[in-house]
Design a protein around this motif. Structure first.
Motif, PDB file in Angstrom:
ATOM      1  N   SER A   1      -8.152  -8.845  -2.398  1.00 14.11           N
ATOM      2  CA  SER A   1      -8.688 -10.148  -2.817  1.00 14.11           C
ATOM      3  C   SER A   1      -8.063 -11.321  -2.069  1.00 14.11           C
ATOM      4  O   SER A   1      -8.683 -12.384  -1.955  1.00 14.11           O
ATOM      5  N   ILE A   2      -6.844 -11.155  -1.568  1.00 18.95           N
ATOM      6  CA  ILE A   2      -6.195 -12.260  -0.839  1.00 18.95           C
ATOM      7  C   ILE A   2      -6.202 -12.035   0.674  1.00 18.95           C
ATOM      8  O   ILE A   2      -5.561 -12.772   1.417  1.00 18.95           O
ATOM      9  N   GLY A   3      -6.902 -11.016   1.108  1.00 14.44           N
ATOM     10  CA  GLY A   3      -7.011 -10.754   2.544  1.00 14.44           C
ATOM     11  C   GLY A   3      -5.786 -10.115   3.155  1.00 14.44           C
ATOM     12  O   GLY A   3      -5.543 -10.238   4.350  1.00 14.44           O
ATOM     13  N   GLY A   4      -5.012  -9.412   2.347  1.00 11.50           N
ATOM     14  CA  GLY A   4      -3.833  -8.718   2.851  1.00 11.50           C
ATOM     15  C   GLY A   4      -4.207  -7.417   3.535  1.00 11.50           C
ATOM     16  O   GLY A   4      -5.257  -6.835   3.251  1.00 11.50           O
ATOM     17  N   GLY A   5      -3.345  -6.964   4.422  1.00 11.24           N
ATOM     18  CA  GLY A   5      -3.602  -5.725   5.141  1.00 11.24           C
ATOM     19  C   GLY A   5      -2.674  -4.592   4.770  1.00 11.24           C
ATOM     20  O   GLY A   5      -2.925  -3.446   5.143  1.00 11.24           O
ATOM     21  N   ALA A   6      -1.615  -4.923   4.029  1.00  6.80           N
ATOM     22  CA  ALA A   6      -0.639  -3.878   3.721  1.00  6.80           C
ATOM     23  C   ALA A   6       0.151  -4.215   2.474  1.00  6.80           C
ATOM     24  O   ALA A   6       0.297  -5.385   2.097  1.00  6.80           O
ATOM     25  N   ILE A   7       0.678  -3.173   1.874  1.00  9.67           N
ATOM     26  CA  ILE A   7       1.589  -3.271   0.736  1.00  9.67           C
ATOM     27  C   ILE A   7       2.972  -2.927   1.267  1.00  9.67           C
ATOM     28  O   ILE A   7       3.151  -1.908   1.945  1.00  9.67           O
ATOM     29  N   LEU A   8       3.933  -3.764   0.975  1.00  9.93           N
ATOM     30  CA  LEU A   8       5.320  -3.549   1.395  1.00  9.93           C
ATOM     31  C   LEU A   8       6.108  -2.990   0.227  1.00  9.93           C
ATOM     32  O   LEU A   8       6.044  -3.522  -0.886  1.00  9.93           O
ATOM     33  N   ARG A   9       6.842  -1.932   0.472  1.00 10.05           N
ATOM     34  CA  ARG A   9       7.696  -1.334  -0.558  1.00 10.05           C
ATOM     35  C   ARG A   9       9.093  -1.132   0.013  1.00 10.05           C
ATOM     36  O   ARG A   9       9.244  -0.736   1.167  1.00 10.05           O
ATOM     37  N   GLY A  10      10.083  -1.394  -0.805  1.00 12.17           N
ATOM     38  CA  GLY A  10      11.465  -1.180  -0.401  1.00 12.17           C
ATOM     39  C   GLY A  10      11.945   0.180  -0.872  1.00 12.17           C
ATOM     40  O   GLY A  10      11.578   0.634  -1.953  1.00 12.17           O
ATOM     41  N   LEU A  11      12.743   0.808  -0.046  1.00 11.54           N
ATOM     42  CA  LEU A  11      13.353   2.088  -0.399  1.00 11.54           C
ATOM     43  C   LEU A  11      14.864   1.921  -0.392  1.00 11.54           C
ATOM     44  O   LEU A  11      15.430   1.389   0.557  1.00 11.54           O
ATOM     45  N   ARG A  12      15.510   2.380  -1.456  1.00 13.40           N
ATOM     46  CA  ARG A  12      16.965   2.302  -1.536  1.00 13.40           C
ATOM     47  C   ARG A  12      17.613   3.606  -1.118  1.00 13.40           C
ATOM     48  O   ARG A  12      18.647   3.620  -0.485  1.00 13.40           O
ATOM     49  N   ALA A  13      17.009   4.705  -1.530  1.00 12.56           N
ATOM     50  CA  ALA A  13      17.592   6.027  -1.267  1.00 12.56           C
ATOM     51  C   ALA A  13      16.466   7.043  -1.180  1.00 12.56           C
ATOM     52  O   ALA A  13      15.320   6.758  -1.528  1.00 12.56           O
ATOM     53  N   VAL A  14      16.799   8.238  -0.760  1.00 13.73           N
ATOM     54  CA  VAL A  14      15.814   9.306  -0.650  1.00 13.73           C
ATOM     55  C   VAL A  14      15.147   9.537  -2.013  1.00 13.73           C
ATOM     56  O   VAL A  14      13.951   9.834  -2.084  1.00 13.73           O
TER      57      VAL A  14
END
Length: 163
Positions: free
Chosen positions: A80-93
């Motif tokens: 809806s906002i014209g984004g192309g990707a979702i960003l996710r943070g990873l802390r550990a495996v």
């Protein structure tokens, strides 16, 4: 090319680990939208409006970062906002399995939206909003793990809730 990335989360409260991801993403993408979402499986200590205000303050020096809020499917919001990707943070495996499952479902829901993972700085690998709230509740020293204004608001909220 992906110009706009969305970093969704509950951010209850925002931590320096979250901000590490935001700052690094701001150096990689034209636009970063930090999106506070309503999670029906969590009972937040701060309202959505409070979390948005804290994130606005924490990211005010980053010209290409905006803060928003939403409820519902992340893929629908990103689209809806014209984004192309979702960003996710990873802390550990240990984060990877759950994040992989979520990314796979998001790809199923909208094949045009990618998921991008960033590893947090190792000094924040143990950090989560839940850990911060628990440590703050028991008067642990969290001053170097959250912005100063978040520390103050969190201590006030916990003190008021204990009375």
């Amino acid at each position: 090319m992906i110009n706009k990335v969305v970093y969704p989360g509950s951010f209850d409260p925002v931590t320096n680990g979250h901000l590490d991801i935001v700052e690094r993403a701001a150096n990689m993408f034209d636009q970063v939208v930090v999106a506070v979402f309503f999670n029906p499986n969590k009972e937040p200590i701060f309202s959505m409006e409070e979390r948005v205000k804290m994130l606005d303050l924490a990211t005010e020096s980053l010209d290409n970062v905006t803060v928003d809020s939403f409820s519902g499917l992340t893929t629908k919001y990103v689209h809806s906002i014209g984004g192309g990707a979702i960003l996710r943070g990873l802390r550990a495996v240990s984060d990877f399995e759950g994040e992989f499952q979520m990314a796979s479902m998001n790809k199923h829901l909208d094949e045009d939206i990618e998921t991008i993972f960033l590893m947090t700085d190792t000094k924040y690998a143990f950090l989560s909003s839940s850990v911060i709230k628990e440590a703050a509740y028991f008067d642990g020293d969290i001053k170097e793990l959250v912005p100063k204004f978040v520390y103050k608001k969190l201590k006030e909220r916990i003190t008021n809730n204990q009375e």
